[in-house]
Enzyme design. Structure first.
Site, mmCIF file in Angstrom:
data_model
loop_
_atom_site.group_PDB
_atom_site.id
_atom_site.type_symbol
_atom_site.label_atom_id
_atom_site.label_comp_id
_atom_site.label_asym_id
_atom_site.label_seq_id
_atom_site.Cartn_x
_atom_site.Cartn_y
_atom_site.Cartn_z
ATOM 1 N N ASP A 81 0.859 -1.193 0.000
ATOM 2 C CA ASP A 81 0.000 0.000 0.000
ATOM 3 C C ASP A 81 0.902 1.253 0.000
ATOM 4 O O ASP A 81 1.874 1.313 0.753
ATOM 5 C CB ASP A 81 -0.845 -0.067 1.292
ATOM 6 C CG ASP A 81 -1.949 0.955 1.346
ATOM 7 O OD1 ASP A 81 -2.407 1.401 0.289
ATOM 8 O OD2 ASP A 81 -2.375 1.295 2.478
ATOM 9 N N ASP A 103 2.368 5.186 -5.259
ATOM 10 C CA ASP A 103 1.688 6.445 -4.944
ATOM 11 C C ASP A 103 2.538 7.628 -5.418
ATOM 12 O O ASP A 103 3.419 8.097 -4.713
ATOM 13 C CB ASP A 103 1.427 6.528 -3.433
ATOM 14 C CG ASP A 103 0.682 7.808 -3.059
ATOM 15 O OD1 ASP A 103 0.468 8.662 -3.949
ATOM 16 O OD2 ASP A 103 0.319 7.958 -1.885
ATOM 17 N N GLY A 181 -6.806 8.198 8.259
ATOM 18 C CA GLY A 181 -6.722 8.438 9.706
ATOM 19 C C GLY A 181 -8.079 8.781 10.310
ATOM 20 O O GLY A 181 -9.122 8.356 9.830
ATOM 21 N N GLY A 210 -8.634 5.917 2.862
ATOM 22 C CA GLY A 210 -9.265 6.593 3.998
ATOM 23 C C GLY A 210 -10.668 6.060 4.199
ATOM 24 O O GLY A 210 -11.611 6.785 4.506
ATOM 25 N N THR A 234 -7.734 2.424 10.136
ATOM 26 C CA THR A 234 -7.637 3.210 11.376
ATOM 27 C C THR A 234 -8.732 2.867 12.399
ATOM 28 O O THR A 234 -8.442 2.688 13.586
ATOM 29 C CB THR A 234 -7.690 4.719 11.064
ATOM 30 O OG1 THR A 234 -6.607 5.027 10.183
ATOM 31 C CG2 THR A 234 -7.534 5.560 12.319
HETATM 32 P P1 13P Z 1 -8.063 4.619 7.039
HETATM 33 O O1 13P Z 1 -7.006 5.428 7.700
HETATM 34 O O2 13P Z 1 -9.332 5.382 6.853
HETATM 35 O O3 13P Z 1 -8.338 3.330 7.723
HETATM 36 O O4 13P Z 1 -7.558 4.286 5.550
HETATM 37 C C1 13P Z 1 -6.662 3.275 5.307
HETATM 38 C C2 13P Z 1 -6.044 3.466 3.990
HETATM 39 O O5 13P Z 1 -6.541 4.187 3.137
HETATM 40 C C3 13P Z 1 -4.785 2.759 3.716
HETATM 41 O O6 13P Z 1 -4.272 3.080 2.469
#
Ligand code: 13P
Length: 282
Positions: A81, A103, A181, A210, A234
């Site tokens: 990721d 990315d 986050g 996210g 998160t």
């Molecule tokens: P969150 O922080 O919303 O869990 O998102 C995780 C994410 O997008 C990892 O790439």
């Protein structure tokens, strides 16, 4: 069963649902996701982000993730990721990851295209799938986020279409109002942005980053607008964190660490199951 993203995302496109991408920032989070997927009999993506390197390094997490995927009863894609550069992507490929994300969202459009193209040709020759990102997303990983205008971050549909055509990526992360986050305020999501990008990119699977901390209604609207992969971590980690307070309150003395870890894994597994069901529409 260890697989790449292709088949699971093709199936999601055909049937109109989303596959979850769950981060492995600890052994407990990897176990929680694997157990959840096996209990629901659903394919999923187990991913490691360099942002979590300080909690568990790619060198340590990678072989464990691959081994867990190979032994799993369900199809599991092991994915890098937010790979920031070619060196980390090459490391993930050497470790046997079946999918990588590059990315380049902070780069100029042309540099992002050129580097993504290089990575796609390298990865595809190894049967490894590639996700890339166009448009950028604010971060609030450690509560450091400043005021911002959500619309400034939305991905432009014509740029997404051009990027997809030039790079041959297998999945495209887009920005439509989500934040990595913890959400300080209710996010301003634009489902229209997803719909327009979907129109301009056809069947290319679109990815929501996210993805934790949203409502069930938000997930459903994002999926019906065209999102086919949702990254989630998160709020699963927050559920695990809260479970530690709960178990300490229940047993303030003589608590064994492995009981804490097992309890937190169970609580995170339930949180993962909750969203996996929404994403897969089961
Ligand atoms: P969150 O922080 O919303 O869990 O998102 C995780 C994410 O997008 C990892 O790439």
């Amino acid at each position: 069963m260890l697989v790449n993203m292709k088949e699971m995302l093709d199936e999601a496109v055909k049937k109109g649902y989303a596959v979850g991408g769950f981060n492995c920032a600890s052994l407990e989070s990897a176990l929680a996701a694997i157990k959840a997927a096996e209990e629901l009999n659903l394919p999923f993506i187990l991913q490691h982000a360099p942002a979590h390197e300080e909690y568990i390094a790619l060198d340590i997490a990678g072989p464990i993730m691959i081994d867990l995927a190979k032994k799993s009863k369900v199809p599991v894609c092991v994915h890098l990721d937010h790979g920031p550069d070619v060196n980390i992507i090459a490391k993930a490929l050497r470790l046997g990851f079946t999918s990588v994300m590059f990315d380049g969202s902070a780069m100029s459009f042309d540099d992002n295209v050129a580097t993504t193209k290089l990575i796609t040709s390298m990865a595809h020759s190894l049967n490894v799938t590639v996700e890339a990102e166009i448009g950028s997303m604010p971060h609030n990983l450690k509560g450091e986020m400043k005021e911002y205008i959500p619309e400034d971050f939305y991905t432009k549909p014509d740029e997404a279409a051009q990027f997809a055509e030039l790079t041959d990526v297998d999945a495209l992360a887009i920005s439509f109002g989500t934040v990595h986050g913890i959400y300080k305020t209710t996010p301003k999501l634009s489902f229209d942005v997803i719909k327009q990008i979907r129109l301009s990119t056809g069947d290319l699977p679109l990815v929501m980053h996210g993805g934790s901390g949203l409502t069930e209604d938000d997930y459903k609207k994002a999926i019906s607008s065209g999102i086919r992969k949702i990254n989630y971590y998160t709020y699963e980690a927050l559920a695990g964190g809260k479970s530690v307070y709960d178990i300490v309150n229940k047993k303030p003395q003589g608590l064994l660490y492995h009981d804490v870890a097992t309890y937190a894994t169970e609580v995170m597994k339930e949180d993962v199951k909750r969203v996996m069901k929404i994403f897969a529409n089961v």
